[in-house]
Design a protein around this motif. Sequence first.
Motif, PDB file in Angstrom:
ATOM      1  N   SER A 168       0.828  -1.210   0.000  1.00 20.49           N
ATOM      2  CA  SER A 168       0.000   0.000   0.000  1.00 20.49           C
ATOM      3  C   SER A 168       0.857   1.252   0.000  1.00 20.49           C
ATOM      4  CB  SER A 168      -0.920   0.015   1.226  1.00 20.49           C
ATOM      5  OG  SER A 168      -1.602   1.248   1.353  1.00 20.49           O
ATOM      6  N   LYS A 206      -3.086   4.767   5.293  1.00 19.79           N
ATOM      7  CA  LYS A 206      -2.532   6.040   4.846  1.00 19.79           C
ATOM      8  C   LYS A 206      -1.673   5.897   3.596  1.00 19.79           C
ATOM      9  CE  LYS A 206      -0.882   7.082   8.986  1.00 19.79           C
ATOM     10  NZ  LYS A 206      -0.232   7.840  10.082  1.00 19.79           N
ATOM     11  N   GLU A 208      -0.642   4.991  -0.431  1.00 23.19           N
ATOM     12  CA  GLU A 208      -1.182   5.491  -1.691  1.00 23.19           C
ATOM     13  C   GLU A 208      -1.989   4.437  -2.439  1.00 23.19           C
ATOM     14  OE1 GLU A 208       2.062   7.013  -3.953  1.00 23.19           O
ATOM     15  OE2 GLU A 208       2.559   8.594  -2.511  1.00 23.19           O
ATOM     16  N   ASN A 209      -1.788   3.157  -2.119  1.00 24.49           N
ATOM     17  CA  ASN A 209      -2.452   2.101  -2.872  1.00 24.49           C
ATOM     18  C   ASN A 209      -3.018   1.019  -1.952  1.00 24.49           C
ATOM     19  OD1 ASN A 209      -3.338   0.403  -4.876  1.00 24.49           O
ATOM     20  ND2 ASN A 209      -1.429   0.374  -6.011  1.00 24.49           N
ATOM     21  N   PRO A 210      -3.931   1.383  -1.051  1.00 26.41           N
ATOM     22  CA  PRO A 210      -4.483   0.375  -0.126  1.00 26.41           C
ATOM     23  C   PRO A 210      -5.239  -0.737  -0.838  1.00 26.41           C
ATOM     24  CG  PRO A 210      -5.675   2.458   0.052  1.00 26.41           C
ATOM     25  CD  PRO A 210      -4.470   2.728  -0.782  1.00 26.41           C
ATOM     26  N   SER A 240     -11.197   4.073  -1.316  1.00 19.91           N
ATOM     27  CA  SER A 240      -9.789   4.393  -1.138  1.00 19.91           C
ATOM     28  C   SER A 240      -9.271   5.191  -2.339  1.00 19.91           C
ATOM     29  CB  SER A 240      -8.978   3.109  -0.976  1.00 19.91           C
ATOM     30  OG  SER A 240      -8.995   2.359  -2.182  1.00 19.91           O
ATOM     31  N   PRO A 241      -8.140   5.909  -2.191  1.00 16.70           N
ATOM     32  CA  PRO A 241      -7.321   6.025  -0.979  1.00 16.70           C
ATOM     33  C   PRO A 241      -7.983   6.920   0.063  1.00 16.70           C
ATOM     34  CG  PRO A 241      -6.446   7.438  -2.687  1.00 16.70           C
ATOM     35  CD  PRO A 241      -7.555   6.654  -3.323  1.00 16.70           C
TER      36      PRO A 241
END
Length: 396
Positions: A168, A206, A208-210, A240-241
């Motif tokens: 992520s 937190k 950028e790519n959860p 998300s994000p």
Amino acid sequence: MTAQFATESSREVIRLLEKAGYEAVFVGGAVRDYVLGKPATDIDIATSAQPEEVKAVFPKTVDIGTEHGTVLVLMNGEPFEVTTYRTEGTYSDHRRPDEVQFVTSLRQDLLRRDFTMNALAMTKEGELIDLFGGQQDMSRQIIRAVGHAADRFQEDALRMFRAVRFTSVLGFDIEDETFEAIRDHAQQIQYISVERLKAEMDKLFKGENPVKAFQFIQQSELASHLPLFPPKMDVLNQTSPFETAIEGWACLMVAGDFTPADVAKAYRLSNAEKSYLTSVHQAFAKRSIALYTLDDYYAFELGVLLLVEKLVHAKGRLNQELSKVEITSAKQSLPIQSVADLAVTGKDLLTWTGLRGGKWTGEWIGKITMAVLHGICENNPNNIKEWFLHEFNCER
């Protein structure tokens, strides 16, 4: 050339250790982030000097884990963790080594680390020491365990979730052998304390790519062994994000149809975090069946209103979509945003009535708030006084 991420004080720590006859290098996340071109934080130093030898070199130190080789060195007011090269024994609790053995070999020390990108070291002159192909793995955007992945995860099961978290935060993929080892040992995540898992989840949310992390959590079967995790990813993927970690927790709650109490208990959230989830839960229930009312705009923070709009849309319960501009405008156009904005206080009510304070003052402040909010009276002392005295006397 010097290690550009390092402060002058951190280089001085290494210089003094070297002057005393020991090896010392920068290690860990700061080196990784520097190679990735990211701001480096938490500068850590590894050395061939043992804890007592480190303490003998520096006048100001603090014992923070000498049994595991770590001494906090204070240099020019800056704190630096200095840790002796070490190898580790078995991890019977899947968390801490039962014993550590201090060594003088940097290679042995780096070999115990979790991933190749975290097994980098750098001299104070800026020479990168990469014994396990970490730089190549980073250029390929791959998360690879150092040595045998199964051994690393048996030592500390949290490393499996750290791998997922890095997908992520960095957007990397997990190397095949490392991923298979995670899937084979997924059940061991249950040995990890909730507090450690929660800290990793906060960082994951937190990132950028959860979405990538959520996919790995499901595919690796970690989801089945976490304290609480939604069976379907749709809502998390669509929302998300996240702006903050607590937004991620709120979306996890709605994705799994959990209650604030469910999530707070499972991951030991703070009272403030639970309160935020409660606001989202209440606003979501209202917005799922109708548009926000004036009272809703007043009751909920703007961030909650905007997040809930995304959640209602993701859950397919949207009756009429509201834009961010519409919600923000409606919220900001309220005559007051909170009771603190009222032009009067409870003391004014006591002055106007000559009565002693009590439960009634709070009740009437609430009534005045609603009167101002709904435009029944203007938010200035004279108008409020006139309205209040009329209503107050009518009820007596």
